[in-house]
Design an enzyme around this catalytic site. Structure first.
Site, mmCIF file in Angstrom:
data_model
loop_
_atom_site.group_PDB
_atom_site.id
_atom_site.type_symbol
_atom_site.label_atom_id
_atom_site.label_comp_id
_atom_site.label_asym_id
_atom_site.label_seq_id
_atom_site.Cartn_x
_atom_site.Cartn_y
_atom_site.Cartn_z
ATOM 1 N N ARG A 117 0.866 -1.192 0.000
ATOM 2 C CA ARG A 117 0.000 0.000 0.000
ATOM 3 C C ARG A 117 0.904 1.244 0.000
ATOM 4 N NH1 ARG A 117 -4.437 -0.893 4.549
ATOM 5 N NH2 ARG A 117 -5.283 1.008 3.590
ATOM 6 N N ASP A 309 -14.987 3.720 2.733
ATOM 7 C CA ASP A 309 -15.272 2.477 3.469
ATOM 8 C C ASP A 309 -16.741 2.068 3.392
ATOM 9 O OD1 ASP A 309 -12.634 2.643 4.031
ATOM 10 O OD2 ASP A 309 -12.835 2.939 6.193
HETATM 11 O O1 S3P Z 1 -7.965 8.007 8.720
HETATM 12 C C1 S3P Z 1 -8.650 6.979 8.828
HETATM 13 O O2 S3P Z 1 -9.017 6.543 9.932
HETATM 14 C C2 S3P Z 1 -9.044 6.271 7.588
HETATM 15 C C3 S3P Z 1 -8.994 6.912 6.375
HETATM 16 C C4 S3P Z 1 -9.483 6.325 5.111
HETATM 17 O O3 S3P Z 1 -8.386 6.023 4.279
HETATM 18 P P1 S3P Z 1 -7.902 6.961 3.055
HETATM 19 O O4 S3P Z 1 -7.784 8.332 3.497
HETATM 20 O O5 S3P Z 1 -6.595 6.343 2.687
HETATM 21 O O6 S3P Z 1 -8.958 6.799 2.001
HETATM 22 C C5 S3P Z 1 -10.296 5.053 5.376
HETATM 23 O O7 S3P Z 1 -10.473 4.331 4.173
HETATM 24 C C6 S3P Z 1 -9.617 4.165 6.392
HETATM 25 O O8 S3P Z 1 -10.345 2.980 6.609
HETATM 26 C C7 S3P Z 1 -9.520 4.888 7.730
HETATM 27 C C1 PEP Z 2 -8.682 0.693 4.848
HETATM 28 C C2 PEP Z 2 -8.924 0.429 6.124
HETATM 29 O O1 PEP Z 2 -8.072 0.631 7.164
HETATM 30 P P1 PEP Z 2 -6.519 0.968 7.119
HETATM 31 O O2 PEP Z 2 -6.275 1.860 5.935
HETATM 32 O O3 PEP Z 2 -6.226 1.610 8.410
HETATM 33 O O4 PEP Z 2 -5.784 -0.339 6.952
HETATM 34 C C3 PEP Z 2 -10.259 -0.083 6.501
HETATM 35 O O5 PEP Z 2 -10.516 -0.235 7.700
HETATM 36 O O6 PEP Z 2 -11.073 -0.381 5.617
#
Ligand code: S3P
Ligand code: PEP
Length: 429
Positions: A117, A309
């Site tokens: 990632r 999400d």
């Molecule tokens: O800051 C956070 O708690 C999150 C941000 C989001 O990711 P992105 O900003 O990479 O989309 C989300 O998809 C992830 O599950 C949690």
């Molecule tokens: C993408 C997620 O979490 P993280 O990015 O923290 O792995 C998630 O909870 O769907």
């Protein structure tokens, strides 16, 4: 572990679990401020434990209590610690700038898809501010040097977690820090959760707009005169992201209530209520609960750039909604625990849905019950939960392979599923 879902519509009431997003932030800030903090946090998960474990490795003491966590902060940051982020993107992207700002040197590790990632362009911005990093793309990722304050530039379309990490590191740097984020800022509400958490710990972030590198930007500026201060006690609110699966189940059949949700929450995933109402479901807001009741559903176009999400539950509902649903603005779904554009589409297609990937989104022709089938959870908690909820109102059985991955965010998911009348039977893989 495989789980066999037998068709049986969900109905009833369930308590919201604690917000994983908020738990990561409050634990982190509690470890960085000078005094002890008691966190009320009614549930935990592998990702929350990963953050707690990394903060312990840095020198904090995080003890589980009857109601949550007691955090004794990092006194002197431990040099050269190994920080195991598990599969949590938030943990890695929040604690990388934090460890760099502590200047203690650390080695990050992780599992599953985490190494693949992206970290760019956070990675390059840290390097440009005095931090030495080993090559990205594999673990261990080592960090040394000390993060220098100043201006950071982050495009808004990769991950908001970069911005949140820099904002949480900023109060440690003791001088003005500004984060310029190129428009459009996607997942913006997650930055707002971070700002809210920082405010709980006494630090104000102001938001403005300016051109940078020839692009319009949102500018987040952290007040350099304020140090983090413990609120003594803080509460992790209920989680809208995972509650969305139950509310989606209510939209698909019968009625489901989730208790323990803040109607005025900064969590962007609170938008599940409006989205389900737009499909045609009836949504009721109580003082601390949300209820979704089935009604005739119609396909919609939904922009998910701020609510990535929610795509799995929204896609499951789309299968039953008459006509076409287009989920747009979903490019970042390719960067999650799985390539979620592919895995949402593969899982629902395996259950009989008419679904395709169109550009950076999904197109679903809905309006008939799914048949059920065999679904690979692809080591992605939200795919397993989506299949379980979709399977509840399918005509046949659904076998979810690798369903144990729900523990990343919701270890008690199948217990709550059964509490709502769902039939989920464990099968040996
Ligand atoms: O800051 C956070 O708690 C999150 C941000 C989001 O990711 P992105 O900003 O990479 O989309 C989300 O998809 C992830 O599950 C949690
Ligand atoms: C993408 C997620 O979490 P993280 O990015 O923290 O792995 C998630 O909870 O769907």
């Amino acid at each position: 572990m495989d789980i066999l879902i037998r068709p049986h519509a969900l109905e009833g009431s369930v308590d919201a679990i604690a917000s994983k997003s908020m738990a990561h932030r409050l634990l982190t800030l509690a470890a960085l401020c000078p005094n002890r903090t008691d966190l009320n946090c009614n549930t935990t998960s592998k990702d929350i434990e990963a953050t707690a474990g990394c903060l312990e490795a840095l020198g904090a003491h995080v003890a589980r209590t009857r109601v949550g966590f007691r955090v004794n902060p990092i006194d002197a940051a431990r040099g050269g610690a190994t920080l195991d982020c598990g599969e949590s993107g938030s943990t890695l992207r929040f604690l990388l700038p934090v460890a760099a700002a502590l200047g203690c040197g650390a080695s990050f590790t992780g599992h599953g898809r985490l190494a693949q990632r992206p970290l760019s362009p956070l990675y390059e911005e840290l390097q440009a501010h005095g931090v030495k990093l080993s090559a990205q793309g594999s673990f261990p990722l080592t960090v040394s040097g000390e993060l220098e304050p100043g201006d950071f530039f982050i495009p808004g379309n990769v991950s908001s977690q970069y911005i949140s990490g820099l904002l949480m590191a900023a109060p440690l740097m003791g001088a003005r820090t500004r984060v310029f984020v190129g428009e459009p800022v996607e997942s913006r509400s997650y930055v707002n959760i971070t700002i809210r958490a920082l405010e709980t710990f006494g630090v104000h972030v102001s938001t403005g707009h300016e051109e940078r590198k020839g692009r319009p930007c949102t500018v987040y500026e952290v007040d350099p005169s304020r140090r983090l201060a413990s609120p003594s006690v803080a509460t992790v609110e209920g989680d809208w992201s995972n509650s969305a699966f139950w509310l989606a189940a209510g939209a698909m059949a019968n009625s489901v209530e989730v208790d323990g949700l803040d109607m005025g929450s900064t969590q962007g995933d609170r938008a599940i209520m409006a989205a389900l109402a737009a499909y045609g479901a009836t949504v009721r807001r109580g003082p601390v609960s949300a209820t979704c009741v089935h009604d005739r559903l119609e396909g919609r176009t939904i922009d998910v750039s701020d609510i990535p999400d929610l795509v799995p539950p929204l896609a499951a509902v789309a299968c039953l909604a008459e006509g076409t649903t287009k989920i747009v603005g979903a490019a970042r779904l390719r960067l999650k625990e799985s390539d979620r554009l592919a895995t949402v589409s593969d899982a629902l297609r395996a259950m009989g849905a008419d679904i395709s990937i169109e550009g950076d989104g999904l197109e679903i022709q809905g309006g008939r019950a799914l048949a059920g089938g065999v679904v690979d959870a692809a080591n992605d908690h939200r795919i397993a939960m989506m299949a379980a909820v979709a399977g509840a109102s399918a005509t046949g059985e659904t076998l979810i392979r690798g369903a144990e991955c729900v523990s990343k965010s919701y270890p008690g998911f199948f217990d709550d599923y059964r509490k709502l009348g769902g039939i989920a039977e464990e099968r040996d893989a």
